[in-house]
Structures are given as structure tokens and as C-alpha cells.
Design a protein around this motif. Structure first.
Motif, PDB file in Angstrom:
ATOM      1  N   VAL A 102       5.368   2.035   1.996  1.00 41.44           N
ATOM      2  CA  VAL A 102       4.537   0.847   2.168  1.00 41.44           C
ATOM      3  C   VAL A 102       3.494   1.152   3.241  1.00 41.44           C
ATOM      4  O   VAL A 102       3.806   1.795   4.249  1.00 41.44           O
ATOM      5  CB  VAL A 102       5.376  -0.377   2.600  1.00 41.44           C
ATOM      6  CG1 VAL A 102       4.493  -1.589   2.835  1.00 41.44           C
ATOM      7  CG2 VAL A 102       6.451  -0.692   1.567  1.00 41.44           C
ATOM      8  N   THR A 103       2.273   0.686   3.009  1.00 41.42           N
ATOM      9  CA  THR A 103       1.241   0.766   4.039  1.00 41.42           C
ATOM     10  C   THR A 103       0.764  -0.634   4.380  1.00 41.42           C
ATOM     11  O   THR A 103       0.754  -1.533   3.542  1.00 41.42           O
ATOM     12  CB  THR A 103       0.028   1.615   3.600  1.00 41.42           C
ATOM     13  OG1 THR A 103      -0.557   1.040   2.440  1.00 41.42           O
ATOM     14  CG2 THR A 103       0.429   3.062   3.333  1.00 41.42           C
ATOM     15  N   PRO A 155      -5.145 -11.665   8.358  1.00 35.12           N
ATOM     16  CA  PRO A 155      -4.881 -11.068   7.055  1.00 35.12           C
ATOM     17  C   PRO A 155      -4.851  -9.536   7.119  1.00 35.12           C
ATOM     18  O   PRO A 155      -5.706  -8.918   7.761  1.00 35.12           O
ATOM     19  CB  PRO A 155      -6.044 -11.555   6.188  1.00 35.12           C
ATOM     20  CG  PRO A 155      -7.096 -12.012   7.134  1.00 35.12           C
ATOM     21  CD  PRO A 155      -6.430 -12.339   8.424  1.00 35.12           C
ATOM     22  N   VAL A 156      -3.829  -8.952   6.491  1.00 40.21           N
ATOM     23  CA  VAL A 156      -3.703  -7.496   6.394  1.00 40.21           C
ATOM     24  C   VAL A 156      -3.468  -7.119   4.936  1.00 40.21           C
ATOM     25  O   VAL A 156      -2.918  -7.901   4.166  1.00 40.21           O
ATOM     26  CB  VAL A 156      -2.563  -6.948   7.274  1.00 40.21           C
ATOM     27  CG1 VAL A 156      -2.839  -7.172   8.748  1.00 40.21           C
ATOM     28  CG2 VAL A 156      -1.217  -7.558   6.893  1.00 40.21           C
ATOM     29  N   GLN A 157      -3.881  -5.924   4.573  1.00 39.47           N
ATOM     30  CA  GLN A 157      -3.662  -5.418   3.224  1.00 39.47           C
ATOM     31  C   GLN A 157      -2.352  -4.642   3.188  1.00 39.47           C
ATOM     32  O   GLN A 157      -2.113  -3.759   4.012  1.00 39.47           O
ATOM     33  CB  GLN A 157      -4.812  -4.509   2.788  1.00 39.47           C
ATOM     34  CG  GLN A 157      -6.069  -5.257   2.435  1.00 39.47           C
ATOM     35  CD  GLN A 157      -5.828  -6.180   1.242  1.00 39.47           C
ATOM     36  OE1 GLN A 157      -5.428  -5.753   0.163  1.00 39.47           O
ATOM     37  NE2 GLN A 157      -6.050  -7.464   1.454  1.00 39.47           N
ATOM     38  N   VAL A 158      -1.499  -4.977   2.217  1.00 38.89           N
ATOM     39  CA  VAL A 158      -0.205  -4.323   2.050  1.00 38.89           C
ATOM     40  C   VAL A 158      -0.188  -3.665   0.675  1.00 38.89           C
ATOM     41  O   VAL A 158      -0.613  -4.271  -0.315  1.00 38.89           O
ATOM     42  CB  VAL A 158       0.950  -5.343   2.159  1.00 38.89           C
ATOM     43  CG1 VAL A 158       2.299  -4.662   1.960  1.00 38.89           C
ATOM     44  CG2 VAL A 158       0.898  -6.065   3.501  1.00 38.89           C
ATOM     45  N   GLN A 159       0.305  -2.420   0.623  1.00 39.85           N
ATOM     46  CA  GLN A 159       0.417  -1.723  -0.654  1.00 39.85           C
ATOM     47  C   GLN A 159       1.765  -1.005  -0.697  1.00 39.85           C
ATOM     48  O   GLN A 159       2.174  -0.369   0.277  1.00 39.85           O
ATOM     49  CB  GLN A 159      -0.714  -0.725  -0.842  1.00 39.85           C
ATOM     50  CG  GLN A 159      -0.728  -0.119  -2.227  1.00 39.85           C
ATOM     51  CD  GLN A 159      -1.997   0.664  -2.479  1.00 39.85           C
ATOM     52  OE1 GLN A 159      -2.469   1.382  -1.616  1.00 39.85           O
ATOM     53  NE2 GLN A 159      -2.548   0.508  -3.664  1.00 39.85           N
ATOM     54  N   VAL A 160       2.443  -1.117  -1.837  1.00 34.53           N
ATOM     55  CA  VAL A 160       3.752  -0.500  -2.044  1.00 34.53           C
ATOM     56  C   VAL A 160       3.581   0.658  -3.014  1.00 34.53           C
ATOM     57  O   VAL A 160       2.880   0.534  -4.028  1.00 34.53           O
ATOM     58  CB  VAL A 160       4.760  -1.527  -2.612  1.00 34.53           C
ATOM     59  CG1 VAL A 160       6.107  -0.881  -2.883  1.00 34.53           C
ATOM     60  CG2 VAL A 160       4.907  -2.713  -1.666  1.00 34.53           C
ATOM     61  N   THR A 161       4.236   1.789  -2.716  1.00 35.97           N
ATOM     62  CA  THR A 161       4.226   2.942  -3.601  1.00 35.97           C
ATOM     63  C   THR A 161       5.655   3.252  -4.004  1.00 35.97           C
ATOM     64  O   THR A 161       6.555   3.289  -3.155  1.00 35.97           O
ATOM     65  CB  THR A 161       3.611   4.168  -2.889  1.00 35.97           C
ATOM     66  OG1 THR A 161       2.305   3.823  -2.431  1.00 35.97           O
ATOM     67  CG2 THR A 161       3.524   5.354  -3.826  1.00 35.97           C
ATOM     68  N   ASN A 162       5.868   3.444  -5.302  1.00 30.67           N
ATOM     69  CA  ASN A 162       7.200   3.759  -5.819  1.00 30.67           C
ATOM     70  C   ASN A 162       7.062   4.900  -6.820  1.00 30.67           C
ATOM     71  O   ASN A 162       6.319   4.786  -7.792  1.00 30.67           O
ATOM     72  CB  ASN A 162       7.813   2.522  -6.484  1.00 30.67           C
ATOM     73  CG  ASN A 162       9.234   2.757  -6.950  1.00 30.67           C
ATOM     74  OD1 ASN A 162       9.893   3.692  -6.505  1.00 30.67           O
ATOM     75  ND2 ASN A 162       9.701   1.921  -7.855  1.00 30.67           N
ATOM     76  N   SER A 163       7.761   5.990  -6.574  1.00 32.90           N
ATOM     77  CA  SER A 163       7.728   7.171  -7.443  1.00 32.90           C
ATOM     78  C   SER A 163       6.297   7.629  -7.701  1.00 32.90           C
ATOM     79  O   SER A 163       5.933   7.979  -8.825  1.00 32.90           O
ATOM     80  CB  SER A 163       8.452   6.893  -8.765  1.00 32.90           C
ATOM     81  OG  SER A 163       9.800   6.578  -8.530  1.00 32.90           O
ATOM     82  N   GLY A 164       5.467   7.580  -6.683  1.00 30.85           N
ATOM     83  CA  GLY A 164       4.085   8.040  -6.782  1.00 30.85           C
ATOM     84  C   GLY A 164       3.106   7.030  -7.340  1.00 30.85           C
ATOM     85  O   GLY A 164       1.904   7.264  -7.342  1.00 30.85           O
ATOM     86  N   ALA A 165       3.600   5.903  -7.848  1.00 28.58           N
ATOM     87  CA  ALA A 165       2.715   4.875  -8.405  1.00 28.58           C
ATOM     88  C   ALA A 165       2.485   3.779  -7.375  1.00 28.58           C
ATOM     89  O   ALA A 165       3.438   3.192  -6.864  1.00 28.58           O
ATOM     90  CB  ALA A 165       3.322   4.282  -9.674  1.00 28.58           C
ATOM     91  N   ALA A 166       1.217   3.522  -7.055  1.00 32.37           N
ATOM     92  CA  ALA A 166       0.866   2.509  -6.061  1.00 32.37           C
ATOM     93  C   ALA A 166       0.662   1.153  -6.716  1.00 32.37           C
ATOM     94  O   ALA A 166       0.063   1.058  -7.790  1.00 32.37           O
ATOM     95  CB  ALA A 166      -0.398   2.924  -5.317  1.00 32.37           C
ATOM     96  N   SER A 167       1.162   0.117  -6.064  1.00 34.42           N
ATOM     97  CA  SER A 167       0.944  -1.249  -6.534  1.00 34.42           C
ATOM     98  C   SER A 167      -0.483  -1.661  -6.230  1.00 34.42           C
ATOM     99  O   SER A 167      -1.176  -1.016  -5.440  1.00 34.42           O
ATOM    100  CB  SER A 167       1.900  -2.213  -5.829  1.00 34.42           C
ATOM    101  OG  SER A 167       1.524  -2.372  -4.466  1.00 34.42           O
ATOM    102  N   SER A 168      -0.891  -2.742  -6.832  1.00 37.99           N
ATOM    103  CA  SER A 168      -2.143  -3.357  -6.404  1.00 37.99           C
ATOM    104  C   SER A 168      -1.908  -3.859  -4.987  1.00 37.99           C
ATOM    105  O   SER A 168      -0.833  -4.368  -4.672  1.00 37.99           O
ATOM    106  CB  SER A 168      -2.495  -4.548  -7.295  1.00 37.99           C
ATOM    107  OG  SER A 168      -2.693  -4.120  -8.613  1.00 37.99           O
TER     108      SER A 168
END
Length: 182
Positions: free
Chosen positions: A2-3, A31-44
Motif C-alpha cells: 500500500v502507498t 486528503p491523501v491518495q491511497v493505492q493497493v497493490t496485490n500480486s503486482g496489480a495496482a488498484s485504482s
């Protein structure tokens, strides 16, 4: 992974419907931008609101009982909370309560460090059963984890007692309880 605003956050719990993270220690507001990555695939990416302080107690099983232990490390709670593992706190006993979101300590946090330390100054005001408890220690004992060593007021009667901590104008969540019994 997660970033948060492009910086790595620290994942400490994952389920099919939830990901819990510890944000980077840099101060972030609004407000902050959050992004989740799972098995190399990043969420919106999505926007979440960040705030520098968000004082709350850790609770057992979703609540309402605060995560607390006796001096020997045994869990505090009603005898039927975790049968065979929990016992009530006693009036006059020194116990440990666990919390997060209380902010900066005497020692600055280090991004990525597995150990963190430092004390809160001034000490938070902890009330059990509406009575101010003596706080002997309040500090960071692990990344994102505060420990409060507190003396249970000797005047309390048996039963579930509400627990709050106040610090820098913030109060922990409502409805948390500690079981006390002579």
C-alpha cells in the motif's frame, strides 16, 4: 503493498474485505491518495482523509473491551470474554492499556524501523469508571502502538467500567470498557 501519497505504508493485517496499514510517520493532513497493490496489480487510487492525531484504544474482538493486560501479561476482561484466558482488573492494580494515534513522542519515529520508542509529555488523562486513574507511563512501545501503565482507581465497584483517555484535546472512542472486580 500500500502507498499513501506515493510513500510506502506498512501492512499489518489483510483479510478478504479489509487491509490495515500504518501510514508513513511523516505528518500528513487532509486528503491523501491511497493505492493497493496485490500480486503486482495496482488498484485504482482512492482518496482518504488523513489527520495527524486519532487517539483510540485497541479493543478485543471489535470491542467494547479495551486491550489490556495484568503486570504478568495475562489478558484483562470478563471471565467469559476469552474463557480460561481473561480475568478482571482489581482496584488498586497497575495494568497496561494499548492504544494508537496519540502523536509525536520524546523520540522521533523512524520510517521503516521495526522498533519505536518514546514517551508522551504531558501524560494523557485516563479515566476508568469516570474516576481519574494514575498514569505511571505513556509511550510508544512498537510502531503505532502506545502503552499506558495505569493504576485502576481503588474506589471502583465491581463490573464493566467505561474507559477514556484524553490527550491534546482529543478523547478516545466512546463505549470502551474495562472489567473490574475485587
Amino acid at each position: 503493498g500500500v502507498t499513501v501519497n506515493g510513500r510506502n505504508a506498512y501492512v499489518y493485517f489483510i483479510s478478504p474485505t479489509q487491509v490495515n496499514i500504518l501510514t508513513p510517520p511523516d505528518p500528513v493532513f487532509g486528503p491523501v491518495q491511497v493505492q493497493v497493490t496485490n500480486s503486482g496489480a495496482a488498484s485504482s487510487g482512492f482518496t482518504a482523509q488523513a489527520q495527524p492525531l486519532s487517539a483510540s484504544f485497541f479493543v478485543f474482538g471489535g470491542g467494547p473491551y479495551v486491550a489490556a493486560v495484568h503486570a504478568d501479561g495475562a489478558l484483562i476482561g470478563r471471565a467469559d470474554l476469552y474463557p480460561g484466558s481473561t480475568t478482571p482488573a482489581k482496584p488498586g492494580e497497575t495494568i497496561q492499556l494499548y492504544a494508537n494515534g496519540f502523536g509525536a513522542t520524546s523520540v522521533p519515529t523512524v520510517s521503516g524501523s521495526l522498533t519505536q520508542a518514546g514517551t508522551l509529555s504531558p501524560l494523557p488523562v485516563v479515566k476508568i469508571g469516570g474516576v481519574t486513574a494514575t498514569v505511571q507511563f505513556a509511550g510508544l512501545v512498537a510502531p503505532g502502538e502506545f502503552q499506558f501503565n495505569v493504576v485502576v482507581p481503588s474506589s471502583l465497584s465491581n463490573g464493566d467500567q467505561p474507559v477514556t483517555a484524553m490527550y491534546n484535546g482529543l478523547t478516545t472512542q466512546a463505549g470502551t470498557m474495562l472489567t473490574v472486580h475485587q
